[in-house]
Scaffold this motif. Structure first.
Motif, PDB file in Angstrom:
ATOM      1  N   UNK A 178       1.245  -1.118  -0.091  1.00 42.61           N
ATOM      2  CA  UNK A 178       0.236   0.094   0.024  1.00 42.61           C
ATOM      3  C   UNK A 178       0.540   1.228  -0.106  1.00 42.61           C
ATOM      4  N   UNK A 179       1.923   1.251   0.080  1.00 46.13           N
ATOM      5  CA  UNK A 179       2.639   2.214  -0.063  1.00 46.13           C
ATOM      6  C   UNK A 179       4.052   2.329  -1.398  1.00 46.13           C
ATOM      7  N   UNK A 180       4.158   3.334  -1.862  1.00 45.84           N
ATOM      8  CA  UNK A 180       5.438   3.060  -2.752  1.00 45.84           C
ATOM      9  C   UNK A 180       6.302   3.348  -2.623  1.00 45.84           C
ATOM     10  N   UNK A 181       7.600   3.144  -3.455  1.00 45.65           N
ATOM     11  CA  UNK A 181       9.138   3.054  -2.497  1.00 45.65           C
ATOM     12  C   UNK A 181       9.350   4.436  -2.436  1.00 45.65           C
ATOM     13  N   UNK A 182      10.588   4.733  -1.300  1.00 45.02           N
ATOM     14  CA  UNK A 182      10.807   5.943  -0.908  1.00 45.02           C
ATOM     15  C   UNK A 182      11.470   6.417  -2.129  1.00 45.02           C
ATOM     16  N   UNK A 183      11.823   6.017  -3.360  1.00 46.83           N
ATOM     17  CA  UNK A 183      12.523   6.567  -4.764  1.00 46.83           C
ATOM     18  C   UNK A 183      13.257   4.984  -5.540  1.00 46.83           C
ATOM     19  N   UNK A 184      12.980   5.864  -6.735  1.00 42.75           N
ATOM     20  CA  UNK A 184      13.265   4.819  -7.353  1.00 42.75           C
ATOM     21  C   UNK A 184      14.344   3.566  -7.490  1.00 42.75           C
ATOM     22  N   UNK A 185      14.238   2.772  -7.785  1.00 45.13           N
ATOM     23  CA  UNK A 185      15.576   1.531  -7.637  1.00 45.13           C
ATOM     24  C   UNK A 185      15.610   0.956  -6.535  1.00 45.13           C
ATOM     25  N   UNK A 186      14.372   1.829  -5.192  1.00 41.22           N
ATOM     26  CA  UNK A 186      14.726   1.046  -3.965  1.00 41.22           C
ATOM     27  C   UNK A 186      15.265  -0.557  -3.830  1.00 41.22           C
ATOM     28  N   UNK A 187      14.869  -0.951  -4.524  1.00 39.95           N
ATOM     29  CA  UNK A 187      14.772  -2.156  -4.305  1.00 39.95           C
ATOM     30  C   UNK A 187      15.650  -3.305  -4.667  1.00 39.95           C
ATOM     31  N   UNK A 188      16.457  -2.751  -6.152  1.00 40.78           N
ATOM     32  CA  UNK A 188      17.150  -2.902  -7.280  1.00 40.78           C
ATOM     33  C   UNK A 188      17.922  -3.977  -6.450  1.00 40.78           C
ATOM     34  N   UNK A 189      18.951  -3.747  -5.504  1.00 33.47           N
ATOM     35  CA  UNK A 189      20.056  -4.301  -5.025  1.00 33.47           C
ATOM     36  C   UNK A 189      19.667  -6.205  -4.026  1.00 33.47           C
ATOM     37  N   UNK A 190      18.064  -6.204  -4.415  1.00 30.95           N
ATOM     38  CA  UNK A 190      17.794  -7.677  -3.944  1.00 30.95           C
ATOM     39  C   UNK A 190      17.507  -8.447  -4.640  1.00 30.95           C
ATOM     40  N   UNK A 191      18.459  -9.210  -4.966  1.00 29.21           N
ATOM     41  CA  UNK A 191      18.434 -10.677  -5.796  1.00 29.21           C
ATOM     42  C   UNK A 191      18.722 -12.103  -4.872  1.00 29.21           C
ATOM     43  N   UNK A 192      17.461 -13.000  -5.217  1.00 23.95           N
ATOM     44  CA  UNK A 192      16.994 -14.225  -4.922  1.00 23.95           C
ATOM     45  C   UNK A 192      18.028 -15.336  -5.705  1.00 23.95           C
ATOM     46  N   UNK A 193      18.988 -15.493  -4.806  1.00 21.43           N
ATOM     47  CA  UNK A 193      19.747 -17.234  -5.667  1.00 21.43           C
ATOM     48  C   UNK A 193      18.756 -17.951  -6.112  1.00 21.43           C
ATOM     49  N   UNK A 194      19.149 -18.937  -6.389  1.00 19.82           N
ATOM     50  CA  UNK A 194      18.035 -19.813  -6.834  1.00 19.82           C
ATOM     51  C   UNK A 194      17.742 -20.780  -5.369  1.00 19.82           C
ATOM     52  N   UNK A 195      18.758 -20.750  -4.960  1.00 12.84           N
ATOM     53  CA  UNK A 195      18.736 -22.670  -3.758  1.00 12.84           C
ATOM     54  C   UNK A 195      17.536 -21.647  -2.756  1.00 12.84           C
ATOM     55  N   UNK A 196      18.229 -20.278  -2.293  1.00 18.06           N
ATOM     56  CA  UNK A 196      17.073 -19.517  -1.079  1.00 18.06           C
ATOM     57  C   UNK A 196      16.182 -19.216  -2.151  1.00 18.06           C
TER      58      UNK A 196
END
Length: 509
Positions: free
Chosen positions: A443-461
């Motif tokens: 329900x809330x917008x991201x604080x800035x563009x690319x705020x979650x760009x560093x979130x990477x989900x490895x396949x095993x995880x």
């Protein structure tokens, strides 16, 4: 089919302790490998994958003992051979496997290049299994110390982190203090009953008229202090937020689940086996511990903005829920405890795993508002966190709801309606800190563009998280098989068998 094992013989004891023996031997071999190839490229990941193989072997040995109907046929009672022990062992092994699976990429990302990390997880698991299966207070103490020393090191495994070092030192000092209480309690119980074996203590309490013996009561009180520290019950919880906050996040998830599971399992066994006839003495202690832990844990969690500290105080509140399952001293409570413990492990590890994917450098600076807009960029990750939050809350349709309902049934069935009411009210309070996490993601917008760009989900995880989330949903709708297994695990504490000491028989090894 029943397999009788004589724990008076070496071979019988080896079979009874096969899961612990396999895991300890595997850990020693991996320790040699880690020491020999300490700086080799890929050594940490290789040791981690081999550690998973060791956990699978220990789980297979546990399932074999359970399926074979292993029972004690002699008078030696150092290790329990019952479904409760086997069920808790499998939960501990599951928590250890999840910790390793989620640590493989995390450790590389955070540049914590210590192959011995995975060996310490295995050794901690061995200690936890001894805790869950100990029929002698000294075996329980041995498991407690093996688990504690391993976790002390794990909490400070990132030697570059000042906060991690502080957490490890605080945990070590307070843990040693609690262990001293526990050991002194064992000494007093031995002085009062002449034994440290749980069935013998139970057998001595009635005939000798020890129900009000000062030494016995003092020993019980000191044991409660030791257990209270390990399960993070109020007022013995003060170490928990700082240690959970400073440790690497996968270690925090491991401590919040496996350490709690093993300590609670030992507490259940001690209370129901050794002190079952003293229920009227310890029920009020457990009642007030449960009530205080639920109230304090939830109220302080409500004030937290750091996601990691919020989850730390949440784990304290859940210790109160588990204590509620124990207060009646019944097999229904033990069954509710087992069921809730399994899914508490999945939802807590899942929440910490998603936190680890979002943050960096220990995730101490990740606020609830930092998850704003996560559903737009990573919808499946937001869905997984939502399921974990709702399950922790006890929302219908999740396994957490079934677990809390089962605990409520055991409490009200035992005549503890007020405590059940406190559980319901504090669960309502918990919505004040679980639901804002969901609201921020959707329900809330991201604080800035690319705020979650560093979130990477490895396949095993990612695969591990998907399986955990699916289990929380599937067993929230169809829990019968797990409920039946939990009831089978609680049969170890049926009244007819609690105070029975087996007579020596001749069996084949």
């Amino acid at each position: 089919m029943t397999m009788l094992l004589d724990l008076d013989s070496g071979l019988g004891l080896l079979k009874a302790a096969l899961p612990e023996t396999v895991l300890a031997a595997w850990a020693m071999l991996l320790l040699l490998d880690a020491a020999w190839h300490h700086k080799s490229p890929g050594a940490q990941r290789r040791v981690g994958l081999l550690a998973l193989a060791g956990l699978a072997l220990a789980a297979a040995a546990t399932v074999w003992l359970w399926a074979s109907g292993a029972r004690n046929a002699g008078i030696a009672t150092t290790l329990a051979l019952d479904p409760f022990r086997f069920a808790v062992d499998l939960i501990v092994l599951l928590a250890a496997a999840l910790a390793i699976l989620l640590s493989l990429d995390y450790l590389e990302r955070e540049r914590i290049l210590v192959p011995e990390y995975h060996v310490l997880v295995l050794l901690a698991a061995v200690g936890m299994m001894l805790l869950a299966g100990g029929e002698d207070l000294f075996v329980i103490f041995l498991g407690l110390e093996l688990m504690s020393v391993s976790v002390y090191v794990l909490s400070g495994i990132d030697r570059r982190s000042r906060v991690g070092g502080e957490a490890a030192l605080k945990y070590f000092l307070l843990g040693a203090f609690a262990s001293a209480f526990f050991l002194y309690g064992i000494a007093l119980l031995y002085g009062a009953t002449g034994s440290t074996r749980l069935p013998m203590i139970a057998a001595q309490i009635g005939p000798l008229g020890l129900r009000t013996h000062p030494m016995l009561l003092a020993g019980m009180a000191l044991l409660f202090v030791g257990f209270g520290f390990k399960v993070a019950a109020v007022p013995f919880h003060m170490w928990t937020p700082d240690v959970y906050d400073g440790a690497p996040t996968p270690v925090t998830g491991f401590m919040a689940t496996a350490v709690k599971a093993a300590a609670f399992a030992a507490l259940v066994r001690v209370l129901l086996e050794a002190f079952g006839s003293l229920h009227v003495v310890w029920e009020q202690v457990v009642w007030w511990l449960a009530a205080a832990t639920m109230i304090v844990g939830n109220l302080i969690a409500l004030a937290q903005r750091s996601l990691k500290r919020m989850l730390a105080y949440s784990s304290i509140a859940h210790a109160g829920y588990l204590l509620t399952a124990l207060v009646a001293g019944s097999t229904a409570g033990a069954a509710a405890f087992l069921f809730y413990l399994l899914f508490y492990t999945l939802m807590t590890v899942g929440a910490f795993a998603i936190l680890a994917l979002k943050g960096r450098d220990g995730e101490r600076d990740v606020l609830v508002d930092d998850l704003a807009g996560l559903a737009e960029s990573h919808p499946w990750l937001a869905f997984g966190m939502t399921v974990c939050m709702l399950s922790l809350l006890g929302f219908p349709g999740t396994a957490g709801f079934i677990g809390k309902w089962y605990i409520l049934i055991s409490a009200t069935g035992g005549g503890y309606g007020v405590l059940a009411t406190i559980l319901v009210l504090t669960s309502v309070v918990s919505a004040g800190y679980y639901l804002p996490v969901v609201m921020a993601m959707y329900m809330k917008p991201s604080s800035h563009e690319g705020a979650h760009a560093g979130v990477l989900v490895p396949r095993l995880a990612g695969v591990t998280l998907a399986v955990m989330v699916a289990a929380l949903l599937v067993f929230g709708l169809w829990p019968n098989r797990v409920l039946d297994a939990a009831r089978a695990g609680s049969h170890a504490f049926l009244p007819a068998g609690v105070h029975t000491i087996a007579a020596p028989v001749q069996v084949a090894n």
